[in-house]
Motif scaffolding. Structure first.
Motif, PDB file in Angstrom:
ATOM      1  N   MET A   1       0.879  -1.222   0.015  1.00 52.88           N
ATOM      2  CA  MET A   1       0.090   0.088   0.040  1.00 52.88           C
ATOM      3  C   MET A   1       0.959   1.155   0.063  1.00 52.88           C
ATOM      4  O   MET A   1       0.337   2.330  -0.490  1.00 52.88           O
ATOM      5  CB  MET A   1      -1.041  -0.112   1.324  1.00 52.88           C
ATOM      6  N   SER A   2       2.191   1.011   0.369  1.00 59.22           N
ATOM      7  CA  SER A   2       2.875   2.143   0.556  1.00 59.22           C
ATOM      8  C   SER A   2       3.673   2.639  -0.921  1.00 59.22           C
ATOM      9  O   SER A   2       4.133   3.561  -1.096  1.00 59.22           O
ATOM     10  CB  SER A   2       3.889   2.089   1.750  1.00 59.22           C
ATOM     11  N   ARG A   3       3.743   1.556  -1.865  1.00 64.92           N
ATOM     12  CA  ARG A   3       4.310   1.680  -2.914  1.00 64.92           C
ATOM     13  C   ARG A   3       3.461   2.425  -3.997  1.00 64.92           C
ATOM     14  O   ARG A   3       2.265   1.709  -4.514  1.00 64.92           O
ATOM     15  CB  ARG A   3       4.934   0.498  -3.752  1.00 64.92           C
ATOM     16  N   VAL A   4       3.668   3.497  -4.649  1.00 65.83           N
ATOM     17  CA  VAL A   4       2.750   4.231  -5.476  1.00 65.83           C
ATOM     18  C   VAL A   4       2.660   3.518  -6.668  1.00 65.83           C
ATOM     19  O   VAL A   4       3.476   2.827  -7.333  1.00 65.83           O
ATOM     20  CB  VAL A   4       3.389   5.608  -5.811  1.00 65.83           C
ATOM     21  N   GLY A   5       1.274   3.327  -7.196  1.00 65.96           N
ATOM     22  CA  GLY A   5       1.104   2.619  -8.329  1.00 65.96           C
ATOM     23  C   GLY A   5       0.562   1.329  -8.555  1.00 65.96           C
ATOM     24  O   GLY A   5       0.313   0.591  -9.203  1.00 65.96           O
ATOM     25  N   THR A   6       0.693   0.659  -7.287  1.00 64.84           N
ATOM     26  CA  THR A   6       0.387  -0.703  -7.065  1.00 64.84           C
ATOM     27  C   THR A   6      -1.281  -0.766  -6.942  1.00 64.84           C
ATOM     28  O   THR A   6      -1.948   0.232  -6.485  1.00 64.84           O
ATOM     29  CB  THR A   6       0.861  -1.540  -5.830  1.00 64.84           C
ATOM     30  N   ALA A   7      -1.617  -1.854  -7.043  1.00 61.61           N
ATOM     31  CA  ALA A   7      -3.381  -1.945  -6.971  1.00 61.61           C
ATOM     32  C   ALA A   7      -3.815  -1.590  -5.504  1.00 61.61           C
ATOM     33  O   ALA A   7      -4.755  -1.131  -5.358  1.00 61.61           O
ATOM     34  CB  ALA A   7      -3.615  -3.356  -7.352  1.00 61.61           C
ATOM     35  N   ALA A   8      -2.920  -2.068  -4.686  1.00 68.21           N
ATOM     36  CA  ALA A   8      -3.242  -2.020  -3.176  1.00 68.21           C
ATOM     37  C   ALA A   8      -3.207  -0.265  -2.757  1.00 68.21           C
ATOM     38  O   ALA A   8      -4.119   0.119  -2.123  1.00 68.21           O
ATOM     39  CB  ALA A   8      -2.338  -2.646  -1.938  1.00 68.21           C
ATOM     40  N   TRP A   9      -2.146   0.257  -3.304  1.00 72.51           N
ATOM     41  CA  TRP A   9      -2.269   1.796  -3.196  1.00 72.51           C
ATOM     42  C   TRP A   9      -3.339   2.477  -3.763  1.00 72.51           C
ATOM     43  O   TRP A   9      -3.972   3.304  -3.100  1.00 72.51           O
ATOM     44  CB  TRP A   9      -0.856   2.367  -3.925  1.00 72.51           C
ATOM     45  N   LEU A  10      -3.760   1.903  -4.955  1.00 70.12           N
ATOM     46  CA  LEU A  10      -5.000   2.662  -5.522  1.00 70.12           C
ATOM     47  C   LEU A  10      -6.453   2.115  -4.662  1.00 70.12           C
ATOM     48  O   LEU A  10      -7.127   3.318  -4.569  1.00 70.12           O
ATOM     49  CB  LEU A  10      -5.111   2.189  -6.965  1.00 70.12           C
ATOM     50  N   TYR A  11      -6.465   1.049  -4.312  1.00 71.65           N
ATOM     51  CA  TYR A  11      -7.613   0.806  -3.616  1.00 71.65           C
ATOM     52  C   TYR A  11      -7.604   1.423  -2.150  1.00 71.65           C
ATOM     53  O   TYR A  11      -8.642   2.078  -2.002  1.00 71.65           O
ATOM     54  CB  TYR A  11      -7.508  -0.748  -3.158  1.00 71.65           C
ATOM     55  N   ARG A  12      -6.469   1.682  -1.660  1.00 73.80           N
ATOM     56  CA  ARG A  12      -6.282   2.390  -0.393  1.00 73.80           C
ATOM     57  C   ARG A  12      -6.679   3.827  -0.847  1.00 73.80           C
ATOM     58  O   ARG A  12      -7.362   4.531  -0.034  1.00 73.80           O
ATOM     59  CB  ARG A  12      -5.106   2.378   0.283  1.00 73.80           C
ATOM     60  N   ARG A  13      -6.465   4.586  -1.794  1.00 76.06           N
ATOM     61  CA  ARG A  13      -6.621   5.831  -2.295  1.00 76.06           C
ATOM     62  C   ARG A  13      -8.042   6.025  -2.396  1.00 76.06           C
ATOM     63  O   ARG A  13      -8.551   7.123  -1.891  1.00 76.06           O
ATOM     64  CB  ARG A  13      -5.803   6.169  -3.393  1.00 76.06           C
ATOM     65  N   VAL A  14      -8.564   5.018  -2.949  1.00 72.98           N
ATOM     66  CA  VAL A  14     -10.094   5.269  -3.143  1.00 72.98           C
ATOM     67  C   VAL A  14     -10.834   5.163  -1.746  1.00 72.98           C
ATOM     68  O   VAL A  14     -11.776   5.806  -1.546  1.00 72.98           O
ATOM     69  CB  VAL A  14     -10.415   4.043  -4.010  1.00 72.98           C
ATOM     70  N   TRP A  15     -10.377   4.144  -0.887  1.00 74.36           N
ATOM     71  CA  TRP A  15     -10.940   3.956   0.401  1.00 74.36           C
ATOM     72  C   TRP A  15     -10.775   5.328   1.424  1.00 74.36           C
ATOM     73  O   TRP A  15     -11.579   5.593   1.900  1.00 74.36           O
ATOM     74  CB  TRP A  15     -10.297   2.935   1.196  1.00 74.36           C
ATOM     75  N   VAL A  16      -9.670   6.081   1.205  1.00 77.07           N
ATOM     76  CA  VAL A  16      -9.403   7.246   2.013  1.00 77.07           C
ATOM     77  C   VAL A  16     -10.501   8.375   1.424  1.00 77.07           C
ATOM     78  O   VAL A  16     -10.917   9.073   2.368  1.00 77.07           O
ATOM     79  CB  VAL A  16      -7.996   7.770   1.757  1.00 77.07           C
ATOM     80  N   ARG A  17     -10.747   8.370   0.282  1.00 76.49           N
ATOM     81  CA  ARG A  17     -11.521   9.479  -0.222  1.00 76.49           C
ATOM     82  C   ARG A  17     -13.018   9.150  -0.027  1.00 76.49           C
ATOM     83  O   ARG A  17     -13.951  10.201  -0.137  1.00 76.49           O
ATOM     84  CB  ARG A  17     -11.526   9.422  -1.939  1.00 76.49           C
ATOM     85  N   GLY A  18     -13.352   7.826   0.244  1.00 77.08           N
ATOM     86  CA  GLY A  18     -14.722   7.687   0.928  1.00 77.08           C
ATOM     87  C   GLY A  18     -15.803   7.372  -0.390  1.00 77.08           C
ATOM     88  O   GLY A  18     -15.348   7.495  -1.198  1.00 77.08           O
ATOM     89  N   GLY A  19     -16.904   7.550   0.196  1.00 75.35           N
ATOM     90  CA  GLY A  19     -18.179   7.377  -1.095  1.00 75.35           C
ATOM     91  C   GLY A  19     -18.347   5.913  -1.154  1.00 75.35           C
ATOM     92  O   GLY A  19     -17.960   4.936  -0.631  1.00 75.35           O
ATOM     93  N   GLU A  20     -19.279   5.609  -2.312  1.00 70.57           N
ATOM     94  CA  GLU A  20     -19.951   4.440  -2.664  1.00 70.57           C
ATOM     95  C   GLU A  20     -18.577   3.520  -3.201  1.00 70.57           C
ATOM     96  O   GLU A  20     -18.675   2.211  -2.572  1.00 70.57           O
ATOM     97  CB  GLU A  20     -21.045   4.458  -3.770  1.00 70.57           C
ATOM     98  N   GLU A  21     -17.597   3.914  -3.881  1.00 77.53           N
ATOM     99  CA  GLU A  21     -16.589   3.051  -4.347  1.00 77.53           C
ATOM    100  C   GLU A  21     -15.812   2.593  -3.087  1.00 77.53           C
ATOM    101  O   GLU A  21     -14.926   1.859  -3.575  1.00 77.53           O
ATOM    102  CB  GLU A  21     -15.830   3.845  -5.426  1.00 77.53           C
ATOM    103  N   ALA A  22     -15.752   3.245  -2.204  1.00 80.40           N
ATOM    104  CA  ALA A  22     -14.737   3.087  -0.861  1.00 80.40           C
ATOM    105  C   ALA A  22     -15.116   1.704  -0.451  1.00 80.40           C
ATOM    106  O   ALA A  22     -14.139   1.048  -0.051  1.00 80.40           O
ATOM    107  CB  ALA A  22     -14.725   4.107  -0.137  1.00 80.40           C
TER     108      ALA A  22
END
Length: 153
Positions: A67-88
Motif C-alpha cells: 500500500m505504500s508503493r505508489v502505483g500498485t493495486a493496493a495503493w490505488l484501492y487504499r486511495r479510493v478508500w481514503v476518499r470515501g463514497g460508494e466506491e470506497a
C-alpha cells in the motif's frame, strides 16, 4: 471529495473514461492505459478502481502489492478508500479479499471492519460469521480449506 459532476473538467474526465472503456472492449482505436493513468492522476475514482483491477489481473490476483508503493493495486484501492463514497466499500472489500488470499487474516478482518463501517452489509455478515477455514475451491490452494457442511450443500 469533489462537488457535483457538472463542471466542464468533470465532464471531460467522464468522456475520457468512457473512451478508455470503449478501447478496452475493442470498440474504439487507441491505448487505454495512458488515458486511465491520466485520470488516476486527476483523482478520478472509477479510473482508479479500473486500473487497480487491471493491475491485480496481470500479476498474482491475491497479492496486490504494498500500500505504500505508489502505483500498485493496493495503493490505488487504499486511495479510493481514503476518499470515501460508494466506491470506497468496493475498495475495502477487494483489499479484504486479497488479504485473505495471502493468508493475512488480521488484515482481512481489518479491511472487513473498514468496509462495514462504510455501510457494506456483506462485510458485516462476513464479520459476524468469521471463519478461518472455508469450503470454496480457491481457499484450498492457500491451506485454508475445509469440507462442505451438510447445511451448506
Amino acid at each position: 471529495p469533489r462537488g457535483p459532476r457538472n463542471d466542464p473538467a468533470d465532464r471531460r474526465e467522464e468522456r475520457l473514461f468512457t473512451r478508455a472503456g470503449a478501447i478496452m472492449r475493442r470498440q474504439a482505436n487507441g491505448h487505454y492505459l495512458p488515458i486511465l493513468d491520466h485520470l488516476v492522476r486527476r483523482g478520478h475514482v472509477p479510473a482508479m478502481l479500473e486500473l487497480a483491477g487491471l493491475f491485480s489481473q496481470d500479476n498474482d490476483p491475491a497479492d496486490l502489492g504494498a500500500m505504500s508503493r505508489v502505483g500498485t493495486a493496493a495503493w490505488l484501492y487504499r486511495r479510493v478508500w481514503v476518499r470515501g463514497g460508494e466506491e470506497a466499500q468496493l475498495a475495502a472489500q477487494n483489499l479484504a479479499m486479497s488479504r485473505f488470499n495471502i493468508g493475512d487474516l488480521q488484515g482481512y478482518r481489518l479491511w472487513l471492519q473498514r468496509a462495514k463501517a462504510l455501510g457494506d452489509d456483506d462485510a458485516g455478515h462476513e464479520l459476524g460469521h468469521f471463519e478461518t477455514r472455508l469450503p470454496h475451491g480457491a481457499v484450498h490452494a492457500i491451506g485454508r480449506g475445509r469440507p462442505w457442511r451438510r447445511s451448506e450443500r
